[in-house]
Enzyme design. Structure first.
Site, PDB file in Angstrom:
ATOM      1  N   ARG A  21     -11.774  17.837 -37.705  1.00  0.00           N
ATOM      2  CA  ARG A  21     -11.221  16.580 -37.195  1.00  0.00           C
ATOM      3  C   ARG A  21     -12.186  15.401 -37.419  1.00  0.00           C
ATOM      4  NH1 ARG A  21      -9.151  17.411 -31.408  1.00  0.00           N
ATOM      5  NH2 ARG A  21      -8.476  19.403 -32.229  1.00  0.00           N
ATOM      6  N   ARG A  25      -9.421   9.868 -33.927  1.00  0.00           N
ATOM      7  CA  ARG A  25      -9.468   8.815 -32.910  1.00  0.00           C
ATOM      8  C   ARG A  25     -10.856   8.297 -32.566  1.00  0.00           C
ATOM      9  NH1 ARG A  25      -5.792   6.310 -30.351  1.00  0.00           N
ATOM     10  NH2 ARG A  25      -3.668   6.967 -30.766  1.00  0.00           N
ATOM     11  N   ARG A  34      -3.834   3.425 -36.278  1.00  0.00           N
ATOM     12  CA  ARG A  34      -2.881   4.044 -35.358  1.00  0.00           C
ATOM     13  C   ARG A  34      -2.132   3.029 -34.482  1.00  0.00           C
ATOM     14  NH1 ARG A  34      -2.770   9.146 -33.614  1.00  0.00           N
ATOM     15  NH2 ARG A  34      -0.950   8.350 -32.511  1.00  0.00           N
ATOM     16  N   ASP A  70      -1.306  17.609 -40.026  1.00  0.00           N
ATOM     17  CA  ASP A  70      -1.162  18.364 -38.780  1.00  0.00           C
ATOM     18  C   ASP A  70      -0.637  19.746 -39.150  1.00  0.00           C
ATOM     19  OD1 ASP A  70      -0.958  17.903 -35.607  1.00  0.00           O
ATOM     20  OD2 ASP A  70       0.594  19.295 -36.263  1.00  0.00           O
ATOM     21  N   TYR A 145       2.917  27.674 -30.973  1.00  0.00           N
ATOM     22  CA  TYR A 145       3.565  26.381 -30.689  1.00  0.00           C
ATOM     23  C   TYR A 145       5.085  26.502 -30.779  1.00  0.00           C
ATOM     24  CZ  TYR A 145      -0.930  23.985 -30.870  1.00  0.00           C
ATOM     25  OH  TYR A 145      -2.207  23.570 -30.609  1.00  0.00           O
TER      26      TYR A 145
END
Lengths: 343, 343
Positions: A21, A25, A34, A70, A145
């Site tokens: 990652r 962010r 974003r 993702d 998931y």
């Protein structure tokens, strides 16, 4: 290319480093983007996605880029409707629970369904000179998931299907395995130099359950990928007790988290795999001298044999700073260069 | 008393069994009580709390009761305001972040502050003939709730304090350690036959961090408790890599989760400790023959040496059924009795 050499357990002049990652962010530039685009909207725009993927290479000085995407992206064209919910993760509209749900999952042509992934890879390759890592989620982590309907602490529905409907679960795992092989090969053909399979939640399983229900599928995936030139990496969180089982996988590299030492990981996984890891990302908030001391300990163990890639034990979190990661990269390079070229 | 004998690594005629969170939402009787009382309101009412604590003994046939309470209960009288939020867990109004916050924590007289805990223990002892386990949260796990302000996935604030303000963190751990010793001794004096220290989140730490920042405090606690007659149990989730460090703890029993085998746990922790565990609670939703097969495997390893207590690897969850747990208890008893009394 220190990263690709280390993947193949060859000697390198320094320990290569990248961060899970590493695009995200914690970067002011990413947060700015974003404001106008969701995570999936970035993935669908090759120029923007290539920019996001490439930024950490110049900003942090890392030895590899990893495709910004993702793990759910290839599950969409199999027929699964999902959203990425901010602060929560992937949420699936209709969790998979029945045989019909599993039977309804279908293959896809990546050029039709996900052309932007391949185009992003091509554009990244024009931008950067370090290797690009493609990636996919592993079947168990994807299935968790899809079955739970979102992130989970205990995976009760997933494990209930695994124990109660083993044929159905195996069918689901097999479908996801074929997808993973197909999708990663397409990424390699488009230009990915290596691939990482993220089995983030495999560590929630007992060794026995992993061996019975997951291992055969992972063997199938890494057997298939071993026919390609691009090296493969298998990563999971909390997999210390599963490492002896990973011996049988033809992955080039095993990624481990901070719960297990590099030396213990090497002992358990055997000498035919390189090791990647494993700084606790929480140390990114520690004073820099503490961060350096822990990194030096990891590097010292990592450099005991060829085949070591420095990384975090899990992804960078939003509160981390680009400055700390840049300084950490420099430290890994300087510390390892001094020692590897002396001996 | 098979449970107490097993705690002391003595031979038993059957494997004793109890379940973490054996009193809770999965029981219809408990859900009925919770219609009128919150979790903390039950804790504060000795007659009701004794009833809740005792119910699993008759309902499931387990070999021990465990005081119904919450790890946050003794943190309240130290000066920490908290609530138990349904479906989330303990939430602390003002997370501990500064030296002043830590300095403000104070001792208390358990007879004044928590008389209902001691009275509950006395009443339970009148109701049941099996041993009663008292309990407390371990300093790291308590500190994680106090510093984060609630449940966490990554413990970033806790670890930031540990690395960045090690003296302050150590001071907090020492204060919590003294409280744990005092509180557990009071429970033993009131009638608890054994005590369990829950360090549920210790497994989030690297072995190095655990050794530096946590181990000395756990040594202090178990040294102090070893002076008492009542045996002590130390439990955490995902502690496989920490087990060699637990060797130095004077706890009688080490509780492990399903990620590590009983045999591996024994090898790592050494022969001076009994082992407790370790069925994946998710198996409570599996077909009973699968549940039985996995339980039999655990029991077979557990019975290789004296000093084994059967339990889950973590707490019972609300979707479990009392019937399954009752049948599981019977199976553990019958399976182990047949084998232990034959040889």
């Amino acid at each position: 290319m220190p990263f690709l050499d280390a993947c193949r357990s060859r000697k390198t002049s320094r320990v290569p480093v990248w961060y899970m990652r590493q695009a995200g962010r914690y970067q002011p530039e990413y947060r700015e983007i974003r404001k106008n685009y969701s995570l999936l909207e970035i993935c669908e725009r090759p120029e923007l996605c290539a920019q996001v993927t490439s930024l950490p290479v110049t900003q942090l000085g890392v030895d590899a880029a990893i495709l910004f995407s993702d793990i759910m992206v290839p599950v969409g064209p199999m027929g699964v409707k999902y959203e990425i919910v901010e602060g929560r993760g992937p949420v699936v509209a209709h969790p998979l629970r029945t045989r019909q749900d599993v039977d309804a999952l279908h293959g896809f042509d990546v050029h039709d369904a996900l052309p932007y992934v391949l185009e992003t890879i091509e554009r990244v390759k024009d931008r950067i000179s370090v290797p690009l890592i493609g990636f996919a989620g592993a079947p168990f982590t994807l299935a968790s998931y899809m079955i739970e309907g979102g992130p989970s602490r205990d995976y009760l529905h997933t494990k209930a299907m695994m124990h109660g409907e083993p044929d159905m679960f195996s069918n689901l795992m097999a479908k996801l395995s074929e997808m993973v092989i197909y999708y990663l090969r397409a990424q390699i053909t488009a230009g990915a130099d290596a691939v990482q399979v993220f089995d983030s939640w495999a560590g929630s399983l007992s060794p026995k359950d992993y061996e019975m229900h997951i291992l055969p599928h992972m063997q199938r995936i890494f057997n298939a990928l071993s026919e390609d030139e691009a090296p493969s990496i298998y990563f999971g969180v909390g997999t210390g007790e599963l490492l002896p089982l990973f011996k049988t996988l033809k992955a080039n590299v095993i990624g481990v988290d901070w719960r297990v030492s590099i030396r213990a990981a090497r002992e358990r996984v055997g000498s035919s795999h390189a090791i990647q890891g494993n700084l606790d990302p929480a140390l990114l908030l520690a004073p820099f001298d503490v961060l350096k001391a822990r990194t030096a300990e990891i590097l010292a163990e990592g450099m005991e044999k060829p085949g070591f890639i420095f990384n975090l034990g899990h992804g960078v979190f939003p509160a981390a700073s680009t400055d700390t990661l840049r300084r950490l990269t420099e430290f890994v390079h300087e510390f390892s260069e001094a020692r590897l070229n002396y001996s």
